[in-house]
Design a protein around this motif. Structure first.
Motif, PDB file in Angstrom:
ATOM      1  N   ASN A  62       0.694  -1.157  -0.028  1.00 46.93           N
ATOM      2  CA  ASN A  62       0.168  -0.038   0.045  1.00 46.93           C
ATOM      3  C   ASN A  62       0.996   1.135  -0.034  1.00 46.93           C
ATOM      4  OD1 ASN A  62      -1.862   2.156   0.422  1.00 46.93           O
ATOM      5  ND2 ASN A  62      -3.091   0.624   1.660  1.00 46.93           N
ATOM      6  N   ARG A  63       0.625   2.078  -1.009  1.00 49.90           N
ATOM      7  CA  ARG A  63       1.696   3.147  -1.080  1.00 49.90           C
ATOM      8  C   ARG A  63       1.253   4.487  -0.405  1.00 49.90           C
ATOM      9  NH1 ARG A  63       6.271   1.501  -2.995  1.00 49.90           N
ATOM     10  NH2 ARG A  63       6.227  -0.086  -4.789  1.00 49.90           N
ATOM     11  N   GLU A  64       0.122   4.438   0.221  1.00 49.84           N
ATOM     12  CA  GLU A  64      -0.204   5.530   0.950  1.00 49.84           C
ATOM     13  C   GLU A  64       0.192   5.585   2.317  1.00 49.84           C
ATOM     14  OE1 GLU A  64      -4.711   5.222  -0.030  1.00 49.84           O
ATOM     15  OE2 GLU A  64      -4.433   7.137  -1.176  1.00 49.84           O
ATOM     16  N   ARG A  65       1.211   4.792   2.616  1.00 52.61           N
ATOM     17  CA  ARG A  65       1.648   4.931   4.065  1.00 52.61           C
ATOM     18  C   ARG A  65       3.155   4.816   4.049  1.00 52.61           C
ATOM     19  NH1 ARG A  65      -0.258  -0.871   6.120  1.00 52.61           N
ATOM     20  NH2 ARG A  65       1.181  -2.059   4.457  1.00 52.61           N
ATOM     21  N   VAL A  66       3.735   5.371   5.202  1.00 49.04           N
ATOM     22  CA  VAL A  66       5.233   5.274   5.479  1.00 49.04           C
ATOM     23  C   VAL A  66       5.668   4.285   6.295  1.00 49.04           C
ATOM     24  CG1 VAL A  66       7.234   6.606   6.171  1.00 49.04           C
ATOM     25  CG2 VAL A  66       5.336   7.891   4.898  1.00 49.04           C
ATOM     26  N   VAL A  67       6.322   3.487   5.911  1.00 51.71           N
ATOM     27  CA  VAL A  67       6.736   2.256   6.917  1.00 51.71           C
ATOM     28  C   VAL A  67       8.308   2.565   7.263  1.00 51.71           C
ATOM     29  CG1 VAL A  67       7.258  -0.138   6.946  1.00 51.71           C
ATOM     30  CG2 VAL A  67       5.217   0.795   5.421  1.00 51.71           C
ATOM     31  N   LYS A  68       8.366   2.174   8.719  1.00 50.94           N
ATOM     32  CA  LYS A  68       9.749   2.152   8.978  1.00 50.94           C
ATOM     33  C   LYS A  68      10.065   1.174  10.330  1.00 50.94           C
ATOM     34  CE  LYS A  68      12.551   5.801  11.248  1.00 50.94           C
ATOM     35  NZ  LYS A  68      12.631   7.009  12.254  1.00 50.94           N
ATOM     36  N   THR A  69      10.990   0.548  10.029  1.00 49.06           N
ATOM     37  CA  THR A  69      11.418  -0.262  10.945  1.00 49.06           C
ATOM     38  C   THR A  69      12.458   0.005  12.145  1.00 49.06           C
ATOM     39  OG1 THR A  69      12.983  -1.047   9.555  1.00 49.06           O
ATOM     40  CG2 THR A  69      11.001  -2.214   9.725  1.00 49.06           C
ATOM     41  N   VAL A  70      12.129  -0.114  13.092  1.00 50.89           N
ATOM     42  CA  VAL A  70      13.256   0.264  14.296  1.00 50.89           C
ATOM     43  C   VAL A  70      13.433  -1.136  15.397  1.00 50.89           C
ATOM     44  CG1 VAL A  70      13.463   1.619  16.160  1.00 50.89           C
ATOM     45  CG2 VAL A  70      12.445   2.619  14.379  1.00 50.89           C
ATOM     46  N   SER A  71      14.676  -1.105  15.753  1.00 50.39           N
ATOM     47  CA  SER A  71      14.733  -2.611  16.507  1.00 50.39           C
ATOM     48  C   SER A  71      14.174  -1.916  17.945  1.00 50.39           C
ATOM     49  CB  SER A  71      16.517  -2.612  16.758  1.00 50.39           C
ATOM     50  OG  SER A  71      17.032  -1.514  17.462  1.00 50.39           O
ATOM     51  N   LEU A  72      14.047  -2.886  18.676  1.00 51.15           N
ATOM     52  CA  LEU A  72      13.504  -2.824  20.017  1.00 51.15           C
ATOM     53  C   LEU A  72      14.747  -2.122  20.968  1.00 51.15           C
ATOM     54  CD1 LEU A  72      10.978  -3.264  21.896  1.00 51.15           C
ATOM     55  CD2 LEU A  72      11.909  -5.457  22.531  1.00 51.15           C
ATOM     56  N   MET A  73      15.974  -2.700  20.735  1.00 54.15           N
ATOM     57  CA  MET A  73      17.061  -2.118  21.346  1.00 54.15           C
ATOM     58  C   MET A  73      17.123  -0.476  21.245  1.00 54.15           C
ATOM     59  SD  MET A  73      19.240  -4.344  22.619  1.00 54.15           S
ATOM     60  CE  MET A  73      20.717  -3.941  22.466  1.00 54.15           C
ATOM     61  N   GLU A  74      16.902   0.096  20.041  1.00 57.40           N
ATOM     62  CA  GLU A  74      16.420   1.547  19.731  1.00 57.40           C
ATOM     63  C   GLU A  74      15.715   1.973  20.423  1.00 57.40           C
ATOM     64  OE1 GLU A  74      17.268   2.862  15.669  1.00 57.40           O
ATOM     65  OE2 GLU A  74      16.628   4.657  16.088  1.00 57.40           O
ATOM     66  N   ILE A  75      14.514   1.415  20.350  1.00 57.36           N
ATOM     67  CA  ILE A  75      13.159   2.009  21.167  1.00 57.36           C
ATOM     68  C   ILE A  75      13.760   2.113  22.657  1.00 57.36           C
ATOM     69  CG2 ILE A  75      10.662   1.343  21.903  1.00 57.36           C
ATOM     70  CD1 ILE A  75      10.903   1.856  19.067  1.00 57.36           C
ATOM     71  N   LYS A  76      14.079   1.008  23.108  1.00 58.60           N
ATOM     72  CA  LYS A  76      14.617   0.964  24.505  1.00 58.60           C
ATOM     73  C   LYS A  76      15.705   2.300  25.002  1.00 58.60           C
ATOM     74  CE  LYS A  76      17.033  -1.624  27.988  1.00 58.60           C
ATOM     75  NZ  LYS A  76      17.893  -3.074  28.220  1.00 58.60           N
ATOM     76  N   GLN A  77      16.518   2.680  24.170  1.00 62.29           N
ATOM     77  CA  GLN A  77      17.413   3.808  24.145  1.00 62.29           C
ATOM     78  C   GLN A  77      16.964   5.007  24.248  1.00 62.29           C
ATOM     79  OE1 GLN A  77      20.396   3.014  21.242  1.00 62.29           O
ATOM     80  NE2 GLN A  77      21.651   1.429  22.383  1.00 62.29           N
ATOM     81  N   ARG A  78      15.658   4.958  23.397  1.00 61.38           N
ATOM     82  CA  ARG A  78      14.973   6.352  23.270  1.00 61.38           C
ATOM     83  C   ARG A  78      13.957   6.495  24.512  1.00 61.38           C
ATOM     84  NH1 ARG A  78      11.855   5.725  17.450  1.00 61.38           N
ATOM     85  NH2 ARG A  78      13.893   5.939  16.080  1.00 61.38           N
ATOM     86  N   GLY A  79      13.397   5.401  25.086  1.00 62.56           N
ATOM     87  CA  GLY A  79      12.653   5.084  26.339  1.00 62.56           C
ATOM     88  C   GLY A  79      13.502   5.655  27.514  1.00 62.56           C
ATOM     89  N   LEU A  80      14.981   5.251  27.669  1.00 57.55           N
ATOM     90  CA  LEU A  80      15.801   5.587  28.589  1.00 57.55           C
ATOM     91  C   LEU A  80      16.431   6.840  28.541  1.00 57.55           C
ATOM     92  CD1 LEU A  80      16.959   2.087  29.478  1.00 57.55           C
ATOM     93  CD2 LEU A  80      15.350   3.376  30.631  1.00 57.55           C
ATOM     94  N   PHE A  81      16.237   7.618  27.322  1.00 57.92           N
ATOM     95  CA  PHE A  81      16.812   8.976  27.074  1.00 57.92           C
ATOM     96  C   PHE A  81      17.003   9.862  28.324  1.00 57.92           C
ATOM     97  CE2 PHE A  81      17.171  13.250  25.469  1.00 57.92           C
ATOM     98  CZ  PHE A  81      18.485  13.119  25.035  1.00 57.92           C
ATOM     99  N   LEU A  82      15.934  10.127  28.842  1.00 60.02           N
ATOM    100  CA  LEU A  82      15.550  10.986  30.118  1.00 60.02           C
ATOM    101  C   LEU A  82      16.675  10.331  31.042  1.00 60.02           C
ATOM    102  CD1 LEU A  82      14.260  13.732  31.185  1.00 60.02           C
ATOM    103  CD2 LEU A  82      12.602  12.385  31.999  1.00 60.02           C
ATOM    104  N   ASN A  83      16.572   9.198  31.522  1.00 52.06           N
ATOM    105  CA  ASN A  83      17.375   8.498  32.575  1.00 52.06           C
ATOM    106  C   ASN A  83      18.917   8.862  32.259  1.00 52.06           C
ATOM    107  OD1 ASN A  83      15.102   6.746  32.054  1.00 52.06           O
ATOM    108  ND2 ASN A  83      15.456   6.264  34.089  1.00 52.06           N
ATOM    109  N   LEU A  84      19.134   8.678  30.890  1.00 48.69           N
ATOM    110  CA  LEU A  84      20.647   8.841  30.479  1.00 48.69           C
ATOM    111  C   LEU A  84      21.104  10.580  30.813  1.00 48.69           C
ATOM    112  CD1 LEU A  84      22.970   7.331  29.342  1.00 48.69           C
ATOM    113  CD2 LEU A  84      22.203   8.287  27.128  1.00 48.69           C
ATOM    114  N   ILE A  85      19.876  11.163  30.502  1.00 48.40           N
ATOM    115  CA  ILE A  85      20.407  12.785  30.632  1.00 48.40           C
ATOM    116  C   ILE A  85      20.622  13.016  32.012  1.00 48.40           C
ATOM    117  CG2 ILE A  85      19.315  14.988  30.379  1.00 48.40           C
ATOM    118  CD1 ILE A  85      20.239  14.206  27.718  1.00 48.40           C
TER     119      ILE A  85
END
Lengths: 231, 412
Positions: B262-285
């Motif tokens: 389906n061309r009417e959408r944008v698909v993006k794959t992200v690893s769970l590892m990266e999701i985790k790093q984003r989730g812990l960004f505040l902790n890291l800061i």
């Protein structure tokens, strides 16, 4: 007790060499009271520094109470200073933050003596100099004469066989000076060898013997007297 | 050891010593509190998720066609997407769910056992998932069953005003034990308002990690799974479990496949590892900022101690010479300054600890924004202060030890 033979001490700066002691010799026997006299810059203080192991020397030999001190390391020199030498300085050199008791306690602690023994020695030394009631006073609360007596008590407390005194009455009035000289005479009478540096002939005459020093060299008293007669 | 005379001498200079003690106390208090927060955040960052993070990837899909607003169309899209994903070589299973584990955000609800009005409400993060989520995450079912197709609610009829039918739900063992210690399977849940939801626990999984970190509150393991409503929302998320070693090839492969569907959408794959790093960004800061503050504070303390000790050595040079003349070894002189500063640091540390604990209790009485002062950070702070004081004092103390004894006989 103290024997120096041909001792030389040179102070070096980048451009100048000063021969403070040059082939200096002296022999103080046990129980002797020697006055070392000389003009300013003649090497009296350098002699005291070398004799008291406060400074090293370049050449010659120095025996202190039977020990050749020339080759000793810093730790051994500290130990000898602590056990065998008592210092009396012209400006007393008491530690201003410590009271009389703690000032006298300083060398005894470095000797590693137990508390009760130190207390006993301090009380005895203070009694000897007549200041047993001033134990809790600080140096600033004492007169010059009293401070010098505390310094003598500190020098005496550990029972060193040798006392080195550098112009001990230099900062005192005549009456105080007299008291200090009587105290030194009494200490000497108890068997302690005293070498006193002074440029006051009246005080020097209280010693058993006067050694003169000129340009870092010892001058024999008899020879000096002969020179004086010929003049 | 001449602690008595040193203490008595220091008491003669109460102002100077007092200022140093206060400086160290302030440093200790701040370091202890900051270290506690750093330790809490580091612990949060290092909590094992229990998930096979390295072999799970997420697929984010943003649709931009009007058709995607229709639930029935979305359901077809999801079914087709999942069939396509599962058919890829290297894919073990795939699931549609929201939110994602570790993403750093999500929603929670509060539940209590039905029929027990006096029970406390238990807060729990909520996932909405399909029939494949257990296999996708490799979760172990300890009681009951997984979601079946029959648990997934039918599309709602816009003309029907009837309340939604109760759900069958799955909970983690931690939530089950918190709600029904004597056995939760088949029991129902009561919501925050006291109304019975009618939701029934049909399965209990051993473990699942929270979608967002909430510190050490315990709720991060009390998870509630609802069956995902079909066709919502427009922004989709799939979780894909790959065979070991197959994940790298799936990143681009899956994007291309799904976009081709389906061309009417944008698909993006992200690893769970990266999701985790984003989730812990505040902790890291938080960890980085507080670590910097701690470092700066210790540096300032070190400079202060170094300066004060150097000043003391310069001021007392003659006294050092006198001590050497009286028999002190170089070691004795260095030790004198180390002990002096050690006593000052000790007093400052005691005062600082008292201050830190008092402040901590004061803050805790108002909010739980900071962790309770615990032994670990306190011991670490003490070790740091001890090292800083020792090192900053050592150089001037060694310089003092090099003062020649002849200094005693020099003219005052």
């Amino acid at each position: 007790m103290l024997r120096m033979q041909g001792v030389s001490k040179i102070y070096r700066t980048k451009f100048v060499e000063t021969h403070a002691l040059e082939q200096f010799s002296i022999h103080a026997h046990k129980g002797e009271f020697i006055a070392l006299m000389g003009p300013s810059g003649s090497g009296k203080s350098t002699f005291l520094n070398v004799a008291g192991l406060l400074d090293e020397f370049e050449s010659g030999s120095y025996w202190l109470d039977g020990v050749d001190v020339a080759s000793l390391g810093d730790g051994q020199r500290s130990r000898i200073r602590n056990h065998k030498i008592g210092f009396i300085f012209q400006s007393y050199n008491l530690i201003p933050e410590l009271d009389v008791f703690d000032n006298i306690d300083v060398p005894l602690r470095y000797r590693g003596l137990a508390g009760p023994r130190r207390k006993e020695l301090i009380e005895k030394a203070l009694t000897t100099v007549g200041l047993s009631g001033r134990m809790q006073h600080y140096p600033a609360q004492l007169s010059g004469g009293q401070q010098q007596r505390v310094a003598i008590a500190r020098a005496l407390a550990g029972g060193p066989p040798l006392l080195l005194a550098d112009e001990p009455t230099g900062n005192l009035d005549t009456e105080m000076a007299e008291q200090i000289m009587e105290l030194l005479a009494a200490i000497n009478a108890d068997g302690t060898t005293i070498v006193m540096v002074t440029h006051d002939l009246d005080l020097a005459r209280r010693a058993h013997r006067i050694v003169h020093i000129r340009d870092g060299r010892s001058v024999d008293e008899a020879a000096l007297a002969a020179v004086a007669r010929n003049v | 050891m001449e602690i008595g005379p040193i203490l008595r001498a220091m008491l003669r200079n109460k102002l100077g010593v007092g200022l140093l003690v206060v400086e160290i106390a302030f440093a200790v208090a701040v370091v202890v509190i900051c270290l506690g927060i750093v330790a809490k955040n580091r612990a949060s960052m290092s909590i094992p998720t229990g998930l096979d993070e390295r072999n799970i990837l997420t697929i984010q899909i943003q649709s931009h066609g009007a058709a995607f607003d229709e639930a029935s169309y979305m359901r077809q899209v999801i079914d087709r997407d999942l069939d396509t994903i599962r058919a890829q070589p290297g894919v073990l299973d795939a699931s549609v769910m929201s939110p994602w584990p570790l993403q750093g955000g999500g929603s929670s609800t509060q539940m209590k056992p039905t029929g027990q009005p006096d029970s406390a409400l238990v807060r729990c993060p909520v996932y909405r998932a399909d029939t494949h989520f257990l296999a996708t995450f490799g979760l172990e079912l300890v009681e009951g069953r997984a979601f079946a197709d029959s648990d997934i609610p039918l599309l709602p009829d816009p003309a029907d005003d009837a309340p939604p039918a109760p759900d069958n739900v799955i909970v983690t063992k931690a939530l089950a034990d918190a709600l029904y210690p004597d056995g939760a399977l088949g029991k129902q849940l009561t919501g925050p308002g006291g109304g019975d939801t009618g939701d029934t626990i049909v399965g209990i999984v051993r473990y699942m990690y929270t979608p967002y970190d909430n510190g050490a509150s315990g709720m991060e393991y009390r998870i509630l799974f609802y069956p995902r409503k079909p066709g919502s929302p427009a922004n989709l998320g799939y979780m894909v479990r790959a065979e070991p070693g197959a994940i790298d090839a799936l990143f681009t492969g899956l994007e291309e496949r799904l976009e081709a569907l389906n061309r009417e959408r944008v698909v993006k794959t992200v690893s769970l590892m990266e999701i985790k790093q984003r989730g812990l960004f505040l902790n890291l800061i938080v960890v980085r900022i507080l670590s910097t503050i701690i470092g700066l504070l210790l540096f300032v303390t070190a400079i202060g101690m170094f300066g004060m000790t150097s000043f003391a050595v310069a001021k007392r040079t003659r006294q050092i010479g006198v001590r050497r003349a009286l028999g002190a070894r170089k070691f004795d002189i260095a030790r004198l300054f180390l002990v002096e500063n050690g006593l000052i640091a000790g007093a400052g540390t005691l005062l600082g600890l008292t201050l830190a604990i008092t402040l901590n209790l004061l803050i805790l009485s108002k909010s739980d924004a900071v962790p309770r002062v615990s032994a670990g950070p306190v011991l670490f702070a003490l070790a740091l202060i001890a090292v800083v004081v020792f090192l900053s004092t050592l150089v001037p103390a060694l310089r003092a030890a090099r003062v020649p004894p002849a200094t005693a006989s020099r003219a005052a």
